[in-house]
Design a protein around this motif. Structure first.
Motif, mmCIF file in Angstrom:
data_model
loop_
_atom_site.group_PDB
_atom_site.id
_atom_site.type_symbol
_atom_site.label_atom_id
_atom_site.label_comp_id
_atom_site.label_asym_id
_atom_site.label_seq_id
_atom_site.Cartn_x
_atom_site.Cartn_y
_atom_site.Cartn_z
ATOM 1 N N ALA A 46 -17.841 55.764 95.028
ATOM 2 C CA ALA A 46 -18.121 57.108 95.532
ATOM 3 C C ALA A 46 -18.884 57.042 96.858
ATOM 4 C CB ALA A 46 -18.910 57.900 94.495
ATOM 5 N N LYS A 47 -19.855 56.137 96.952
ATOM 6 C CA LYS A 47 -20.629 55.996 98.191
ATOM 7 C C LYS A 47 -19.740 55.551 99.342
ATOM 8 C CE LYS A 47 -24.822 54.611 95.646
ATOM 9 N NZ LYS A 47 -25.772 53.501 95.401
ATOM 10 N N VAL A 48 -18.901 54.578 99.066
ATOM 11 C CA VAL A 48 -18.000 54.053 100.100
ATOM 12 C C VAL A 48 -16.995 55.116 100.527
ATOM 13 C CG1 VAL A 48 -16.120 52.405 100.481
ATOM 14 C CG2 VAL A 48 -18.258 51.628 99.464
ATOM 15 N N LEU A 49 -16.488 55.869 99.557
ATOM 16 C CA LEU A 49 -15.509 56.910 99.846
ATOM 17 C C LEU A 49 -16.115 57.999 100.728
ATOM 18 C CD1 LEU A 49 -12.556 57.139 99.027
ATOM 19 C CD2 LEU A 49 -13.232 58.601 97.132
ATOM 20 N N PRO A 56 -20.479 64.409 103.022
ATOM 21 C CA PRO A 56 -21.683 64.211 102.189
ATOM 22 C C PRO A 56 -21.342 63.679 100.795
ATOM 23 C CG PRO A 56 -21.659 66.407 103.191
ATOM 24 C CD PRO A 56 -20.321 65.822 103.431
ATOM 25 N N LEU A 57 -22.258 62.894 100.249
ATOM 26 C CA LEU A 57 -22.165 62.445 98.863
ATOM 27 C C LEU A 57 -23.187 63.237 98.056
ATOM 28 C CD1 LEU A 57 -21.241 60.463 96.588
ATOM 29 C CD2 LEU A 57 -23.118 58.975 97.315
ATOM 30 N N ILE A 58 -22.716 63.922 97.021
ATOM 31 C CA ILE A 58 -23.594 64.682 96.131
ATOM 32 C C ILE A 58 -23.539 64.012 94.769
ATOM 33 C CG2 ILE A 58 -23.996 66.908 95.019
ATOM 34 C CD1 ILE A 58 -22.655 68.197 97.483
ATOM 35 N N ARG A 59 -24.701 63.627 94.253
ATOM 36 C CA ARG A 59 -24.740 62.831 93.024
ATOM 37 C C ARG A 59 -25.441 63.578 91.902
ATOM 38 N NH1 ARG A 59 -26.938 56.583 92.596
ATOM 39 N NH2 ARG A 59 -26.706 56.315 90.353
ATOM 40 N N LEU A 128 -20.254 62.819 92.860
ATOM 41 C CA LEU A 128 -20.351 61.698 91.922
ATOM 42 C C LEU A 128 -21.072 62.167 90.662
ATOM 43 C CD1 LEU A 128 -20.305 58.701 91.026
ATOM 44 C CD2 LEU A 128 -22.392 58.368 92.379
ATOM 45 N N ILE A 129 -20.369 62.192 89.548
ATOM 46 C CA ILE A 129 -20.981 62.499 88.249
ATOM 47 C C ILE A 129 -21.164 61.157 87.549
ATOM 48 C CG2 ILE A 129 -20.761 63.804 86.100
ATOM 49 C CD1 ILE A 129 -18.866 65.713 87.602
#
Length: 242
Positions: A46-49, A56-59, A128-129
């Protein structure tokens, strides 16, 4: 091919099967459920994507007791109280107006799920869940509803959704059906060596081979927790530091 090259540029070594599944996730707009042992690189995808898509990455980190309300939004109680005291100190206002203001977006704290489907993003984020298997079944049921609805109600702004699971419990079949699926296994020798060289390029060739040979051997022993790729990388950096 282009996606596979992009992942390698981000120093993530993905075999063809995973690259194909990621491609379909992006092309079809479906969530992706990744399962596998801890430390095999599920969260890292998810981080790489997000880096690859420049978005943005939302986790959302799942844990036992996490409820849907906490995962969606909360009210900013300290600011609400301060607002009420300010109204009282300045002589008050109409009750309806105060109530309307008090529960306006100004006092709303958006949590990961609401952030992910917020239309204010310039680009659809990666949601990212993480470790969904640790969440209660009530939250899993809500996720099932969410992943169904946003595909229909706001198709112009569907986030890229990655769910990960360490299989501490079985995920409900209904949730699995909403997702593409990929199992990530421990890497073989060649793949682990390539990952080590990509992530710790300063490691000498011989040392990298010795480290990978040892960790590959450890996974053949009946250990409570076999070392994942994360442990291989940490050990390599520790050896170099020493």
């Amino acid at each position: 091919d282009e996606l596979e090259r992009g992942l390698r540029q981000q120093r993530y070594v993905a075999e063809r099967g995973l690259a194909t599944t990621l491609f379909l996730t992006l092309k079809l707009g479906k969530p992706l459920l990744l399962e596998g042992e801890a430390g095999v690189g599920k969260t890292e995808i998810a981080k790489v994507l997000a880096d690859l898509l420049d978005t943005p990455l939302i986790r959302l980190q799942c844990y036992e007791g996490l409820d849907a309300a906490t995962a969606i939004y909360e009210w900013d109680y300290p600011r609400q109280m301060l607002y009420l005291r300010t109204i009282e100190a300045t002589g008050g206002a109409a009750r309806e107006a105060v109530q309307h203001d008090l529960f306006s977006e100004e006092f709303l704290l958006k949590r990961p799920l609401l952030q992910a489907i917020d239309a204010s993003h310039e680009k659809a984020p990666v949601l990212l869940i993480d470790e969904v298997d640790r969440a209660d079944q009530e939250l899993e049921a809500f996720l099932l509803e969410l992943l169904s609805d946003f595909q229909v109600t706001i198709p112009e702004h569907v986030p890229v959704v990655i769910l990960t699971s360490n299989r501490t419990r079985e995920i409900h079949d209904a949730l699995k059906r909403r997702c593409l699926y990929h199992w990530i296994d421990f890497p073989n020798f060649d793949k682990e060596f390539m990952i080590l060289k990509a992530r710790v390029p300063e490691a000498p060739e011989k040392l990298a081979q010795q480290i990978v040979t040892f960790t590959q051997g450890l996974r053949g022993i009946d250990l409570f927790k076999p070392p994942g790729m994360a442990e291989t990388l940490d050990w390599s950096r520790a050896l170099l530091a020493l």
